[in-house]
Each structure stands twice: as structure tokens, then as C-alpha cells.
Design an enzyme around this catalytic site. Structure first.
Site, PDB file in Angstrom:
ATOM      1  N   SER A 144      -0.249  -0.311  -7.955  1.00  0.00           N
ATOM      2  CA  SER A 144       0.784  -0.995  -7.169  1.00  0.00           C
ATOM      3  C   SER A 144       1.387  -2.104  -8.018  1.00  0.00           C
ATOM      4  O   SER A 144       0.703  -2.665  -8.889  1.00  0.00           O
ATOM      5  CB  SER A 144       0.176  -1.595  -5.894  1.00  0.00           C
ATOM      6  N   TYR A 157      -6.376  -7.157  -2.546  1.00  0.00           N
ATOM      7  CA  TYR A 157      -5.618  -5.931  -2.814  1.00  0.00           C
ATOM      8  C   TYR A 157      -5.036  -5.958  -4.227  1.00  0.00           C
ATOM      9  O   TYR A 157      -5.164  -4.980  -4.982  1.00  0.00           O
ATOM     10  CB  TYR A 157      -4.503  -5.783  -1.785  1.00  0.00           C
ATOM     11  N   LYS A 161      -5.781  -3.413  -7.449  1.00  0.00           N
ATOM     12  CA  LYS A 161      -4.755  -2.597  -8.104  1.00  0.00           C
ATOM     13  C   LYS A 161      -4.603  -2.965  -9.578  1.00  0.00           C
ATOM     14  O   LYS A 161      -4.292  -2.114 -10.417  1.00  0.00           O
ATOM     15  CB  LYS A 161      -3.421  -2.742  -7.363  1.00  0.00           C
TER      16      LYS A 161
END
Length: 253
Positions: A144, A157, A161
Site C-alpha cells: 500500500s 497498518y 505494509k
């Protein structure tokens, strides 16, 4: 045969029951993949994906939680025996949480890393074995732009990533001797159930701010899937250790 074709290739895809994983399954099928092994937790949604595939595509499914599956190698081995050795792998399974730092907990980090990072690398370890892989293989990990740029509320998160991108580069170096290419793909916001849930949580004003940051608008799952198809194909035979950014201009600002 076009070098962009996936003809004669067997592809394993995690998170195939929705979003980017579903779209990767469909686009691999549409681009001539001989067979797919699709992994997800939700059997009903995974069957919807199967119904979207081209009729000629052989498909095997595995219903499992890849973070708590002690016999995952056995399940994969069983499917490889049926459809043939793996030429490609896309790790699409992932979870996203947007929470202020004060609500981050060790368990949250563990949960996110278990799905986004560890499970994908564990499957790569299995598929790197000669008994499961074709002579030449390609592994693709969905990362991401959050792994490249900072975003409020995404510490866990974003960290996961970023780990996907850096881990994939090291895998690329190690597995090149086994004729395995390894790359990651970093999308920005894509129109998936995860995005819808996030927009519901953050409200209209914050959602509009996010939309403004995408010069080409929010992406569609097939925009990411097409990038994955390229990386799996022989057209990308000299591409490894790369992170392909598919973000509608988000990170260019």
C-alpha cells in the site's frame, strides 16, 4: 502467444473472496491462466468469485484462516497434485485498521502483521520449494502507499505494509537463485469493501479530504489486478525486487 499472457500458468491467490483478491482471480482467468488455487475464509463469497471466472479456467479452493492453519502446506500440496505446480502467487489477504495511536494495542499490531505480512511470507516459503513450484515463478505481494507515506491513524497498518515492501525485496534477492521473481504492488485507495468500511468510520468530511488526494480519483480493483497480471507474466521476466506504485497520483504530491 503474447508475453503478457498467463497461458499454461497456475496461480495461487489469497484473499480471493473479495476486493483486490477477487479481481486478481478474475483478471488472471481472463488473461489465460490454466488454473487457479484460491484461498479465503468465506466460502460463500469465494464461490461468487469462482462463478466470475472464465469457463476454461480450472479452479481449486481452500477455505482456511491462513493465520491459524497448521496444515496449510498439506492443503496446498493436495491442490498442486490436482492442478500442477505453481507459476505465480499473489498475496492479497489483508486487513486495515484506522485508529488513533492511543487505541493501538500489541494485539492490534499482532493481528495486522499476522495477515498482511507473516502469512504471505509463510506461503512464499512453502511455494519456493521445488516440489510445489514451476521452473520459473513470480510472487506478488499487495502492499500500500501507506507503507511509503505517513497517514494519521494508520501506524500499525502502515508499518505492516512497509514490512511487505522491504521483506519482498529481501525475498527477491534470496529466491532469485531459484528462478523466483518477487515484487510488491502499492495501491492507494481502491473501491473495495475495506474502503467502504473505512469511509463509514471516519465520516463524510474526512472521506472527501481523502478523495481530493487522488488526482485520478479512487482506483478500481482491476487497476491493481492488471499490474499483478503484468508482474506474473513473462513480460516482466526482468523485474524483481520492485515496488510498483498504482495510486492515481496520490504519492506524487
Amino acid at each position: 502467444m503474447s508475453s503478457f499472457s498467463l497461458q499454461d500458468k497456475t496461480i495461487l491467490i489469497t484473499g480471493a473472496s473479495s476486493g483486490i483478491g477477487r479481481s486478481c482471480s478474475v483478471e488472471c482467468s481472463n488473461n489465460g491462466a490454466a488454473a487457479l488455487i484460491l484461498i479465503a475464509r468465506n466460502e460463500e463469497e469465494l464461490q461468487k468469485t469462482v462463478m466470475m471466472l472464465a469457463p476454461a479456467t480450472k479452479v481449486e479452493t481452500i477455505i482456511a484462516d491462513i493465520t491459524h492453519c497448521e496444515n496449510l502446506e498439506e492443503l496446498i500440496a493436495e491442490k498442486v497434485d490436482i492442478v500442477g505446480k505453481i507459476s505465480g502467487f499473489i498475496h492479497c489477504a489483508g486487513i486495515e485498521k484506522t485508529l488513533p495511536l492511543k487505541k493501538h494495542t500489541p494485539q492490534l499490531y499482532n493481528d495486522i502483521f499476522a495477515v498482511n505480512v507473516i502469512s504471505g511470507f509463510e506461503i512464499a516459503k512453502i511455494l519456493s520449494l521445488k516440489k510445489y513450484k514451476n521452473e520459473k515463478s513470480s510472487f506478488v505481494f499487495i502492499s500500500s502507499v501507506a507503507g511509503m507515506v505517513g497517514e494519521i491513524g494508520k501506524t500499525a497498518y502502515s508499518a505492516s505494509k512497509g514490512a511487505v515492501v522491504s521483506g519482498a525485496r529481501s525475498l527477491a534477492m534470496e529466491l532469485s537463485r531459484s528462478n523466483i521473481r518477487v515484487n510488491s504492488v502499492s495501491p492507494a485507495m481502491v473501491n473495495t469493501p475495506i474502503l467502504e468500511k473505512m469511509f463509514d468510520n471516519i465520516g463524510e468530511e474526512a472521506s472527501q479530504e481523502i478523495l481530493k488526494k487522488h488526482p485520478l480519483g479512487i482506483g478500481e480493483p482491476e487497476d491493481v489486478a492488471n499490474a499483478c497480471v503484468f508482474l506474473l507474466s513473462d513480460a516482466a521476466k526482468w523485474v524483481t525486487g520492485s515496488n510498483l506504485v498504482i495510486d492515481g497520483g496520490y504519492s506524487a504530491q
